[in-house]
Write a protein that holds these residues in place. Sequence first.
Motif, short mmCIF file in Angstrom:
data_model
loop_
_atom_site.label_atom_id
_atom_site.label_comp_id
_atom_site.label_asym_id
_atom_site.label_seq_id
_atom_site.Cartn_x
_atom_site.Cartn_y
_atom_site.Cartn_z
N ASP A 153 18.72 39.44 34.79
CA ASP A 153 17.83 38.79 33.96
C ASP A 153 18.51 38.37 32.36
O ASP A 153 18.44 37.19 32.22
N ALA A 154 19.02 39.51 32.28
CA ALA A 154 19.98 39.17 30.98
C ALA A 154 21.09 38.12 30.92
O ALA A 154 21.41 37.56 29.91
N MET A 155 21.82 38.37 32.20
CA MET A 155 22.70 37.38 32.20
C MET A 155 22.30 36.00 32.35
O MET A 155 23.16 35.09 31.52
N LYS A 156 21.19 35.77 32.75
CA LYS A 156 20.50 34.32 32.55
C LYS A 156 20.21 34.07 30.95
O LYS A 156 20.58 33.10 30.63
N ALA A 157 19.46 35.24 30.47
CA ALA A 157 18.85 34.73 29.25
C ALA A 157 19.78 34.59 28.13
O ALA A 157 19.52 33.64 27.36
N TYR A 158 20.91 35.21 28.29
CA TYR A 158 22.05 35.03 27.19
C TYR A 158 23.17 34.30 27.62
O TYR A 158 24.15 34.19 27.01
N ASP A 159 23.08 33.68 28.84
CA ASP A 159 24.06 32.73 29.38
C ASP A 159 25.31 33.07 29.41
O ASP A 159 26.38 32.77 29.16
N LEU A 160 25.33 34.55 30.04
CA LEU A 160 26.48 35.28 29.83
C LEU A 160 27.93 34.70 30.98
O LEU A 160 27.19 34.50 32.16
N LYS A 161 28.91 34.58 30.53
CA LYS A 161 30.12 34.17 31.29
C LYS A 161 30.77 35.18 32.09
O LYS A 161 31.66 35.10 32.97
N LEU A 162 30.28 36.53 31.97
CA LEU A 162 30.97 37.54 32.38
C LEU A 162 30.19 37.79 33.88
O LEU A 162 29.33 37.43 34.31
N GLN A 163 31.02 38.56 34.76
CA GLN A 163 30.48 38.86 36.07
C GLN A 163 29.90 40.31 36.00
O GLN A 163 30.22 41.15 35.63
N LEU A 164 28.51 40.32 36.56
CA LEU A 164 27.80 41.64 36.88
C LEU A 164 28.20 42.14 38.20
O LEU A 164 27.98 41.52 39.25
N VAL A 165 29.06 43.32 38.05
CA VAL A 165 29.55 43.88 39.20
C VAL A 165 28.60 44.71 39.86
O VAL A 165 28.23 45.87 39.05
N GLU A 166 28.04 44.70 40.92
CA GLU A 166 27.19 45.88 41.70
C GLU A 166 28.19 46.74 42.20
O GLU A 166 29.20 46.52 42.74
N GLY A 167 27.48 47.85 42.56
CA GLY A 167 28.36 48.90 43.10
C GLY A 167 27.47 50.26 43.34
O GLY A 167 26.48 50.23 43.82
N SER A 168 27.93 51.31 42.53
CA SER A 168 27.01 52.53 42.77
C SER A 168 27.27 53.09 40.98
O SER A 168 28.43 52.91 40.26
N THR A 169 26.45 54.19 40.93
CA THR A 169 26.53 55.17 39.80
C THR A 169 27.89 55.60 39.78
O THR A 169 28.40 55.90 38.74
N ALA A 170 28.26 56.30 40.85
CA ALA A 170 29.70 57.05 40.82
C ALA A 170 30.73 56.17 40.46
O ALA A 170 31.68 56.60 39.53
N ALA A 171 30.77 55.05 40.96
CA ALA A 171 31.69 53.88 40.39
C ALA A 171 31.98 53.69 39.30
O ALA A 171 32.77 53.41 38.62
N MET A 172 30.65 53.37 38.54
CA MET A 172 30.59 53.28 37.24
C MET A 172 30.91 54.00 36.29
O MET A 172 31.58 53.73 35.39
N THR A 173 30.55 55.37 36.47
CA THR A 173 31.02 56.54 35.56
C THR A 173 32.33 56.63 35.73
O THR A 173 33.05 57.05 34.67
N ALA A 174 33.01 56.45 36.83
CA ALA A 174 34.30 56.61 36.93
C ALA A 174 35.19 55.61 36.43
O ALA A 174 35.92 55.89 35.50
N ALA A 175 34.60 54.25 36.08
CA ALA A 175 35.22 53.26 35.48
C ALA A 175 35.19 53.50 34.06
O ALA A 175 35.89 53.16 33.06
N LEU A 176 33.78 54.24 33.58
CA LEU A 176 33.56 54.39 32.10
C LEU A 176 34.57 55.30 31.72
O LEU A 176 35.16 55.61 30.60
N LYS A 177 34.76 56.33 32.36
CA LYS A 177 35.69 57.53 32.21
C LYS A 177 36.88 57.13 31.73
O LYS A 177 37.70 57.48 30.89
N SER A 178 37.56 56.36 32.84
CA SER A 178 39.01 55.71 32.76
C SER A 178 39.12 54.92 31.38
O SER A 178 39.95 54.78 30.75
N ALA A 179 38.03 54.07 31.07
CA ALA A 179 38.48 53.28 30.06
C ALA A 179 38.25 54.00 28.57
O ALA A 179 38.98 53.66 27.77
N ILE A 180 37.27 54.92 28.51
CA ILE A 180 37.07 55.76 27.34
C ILE A 180 38.56 56.61 27.18
O ILE A 180 39.00 56.45 25.83
N GLU A 181 39.14 56.98 28.13
CA GLU A 181 40.27 57.70 28.07
C GLU A 181 41.52 57.11 27.54
O GLU A 181 42.56 57.38 26.93
N ARG A 182 41.43 55.70 28.00
CA ARG A 182 42.37 54.58 27.56
C ARG A 182 42.04 53.86 26.33
O ARG A 182 42.89 52.93 25.92
#
Length: 284
Positions: A153-182
């Motif tokens: 809903d937020a993607m539409k309300a703010y007319d966001l041009k980014l992609q909302l990636v569906e997945g899993s909590t585990a995948a999200m936390t792994a991506a977050l950890k990697s980004a923070i470390e870098r």
Amino acid sequence: MKALLKSLAAAAMVGMTFLSAAHAEEKSIVVGTMGWEDLTPITGITKKVLEDQGYTVEVKEFSEWGIAFAALKKGDIEILASQVNYVTQDYWDKNKTKLEKISPVSHGLYQAVAVPKYANIDSMEDLNANADKFGGKIIGVEPGSGLMREAGDAMKAYDLKLQLVEGSTAAMTAALKSAIERNEWIAVTVWEPSWMMAKYPMKFLKDPKNVFSPSQSYYWIGKKGFSAEHPHAREVLASVYVPLEDINAINGAVFDGKKMDEAVKDWTDSHADLIKRWENISGE
């Protein structure tokens, strides 16, 4: 006549045996939980209170809400703590005719899009102008969750041009950890209370259009008929309430090196008087 009396007495003994077995079976409860930092303390504390009231409690852990709700509807588990007005609203709406809401057990959950504190943006309205820094993506969790529905809903309300990636909590936390470390920019759908929000330097983006729901409650839900079949257990569940700050304190202890079971036990030991009051509320 004596033979008849003996037969009746034998039948009565058999009946009493069956009644005792039935009563013992009623005192056994299978509890479902997700292995998450907000739900594990709630489940552990409630398990302690039920056991103090004479129940045998088995806990089954799930990795996805869809599987947990399917198990609850089927009867593989009898109760489950969830946030049916928000996080699992879609699963609740789909299955609620075969389930029942038992009682609230905590309050304060908030979920939205968050970014590292070093990302110099503060609002959902800033995402488009910085889409490249986020790789053109917002990393989400399981499809069908209330958080992902509101993120959509937020993607539409703010007319966001980014992609909302569906997945899993585990995948999200792994991506977050990697980004923070870098020290990279990343936007994720996340919740509070959460070890992620405690461990990593994160901030929720402001939501001026109020797309994301306000702080929500946690409920014990059960298979349809649970309260009728377990009236005293229902009273026990209704007596338990775990404030969000206590959930955060337990998770803080885990973050400092304790195992979750140890942190929950320390909490129940230090709140013995409170637990006793709960048990008096639910006493027969």
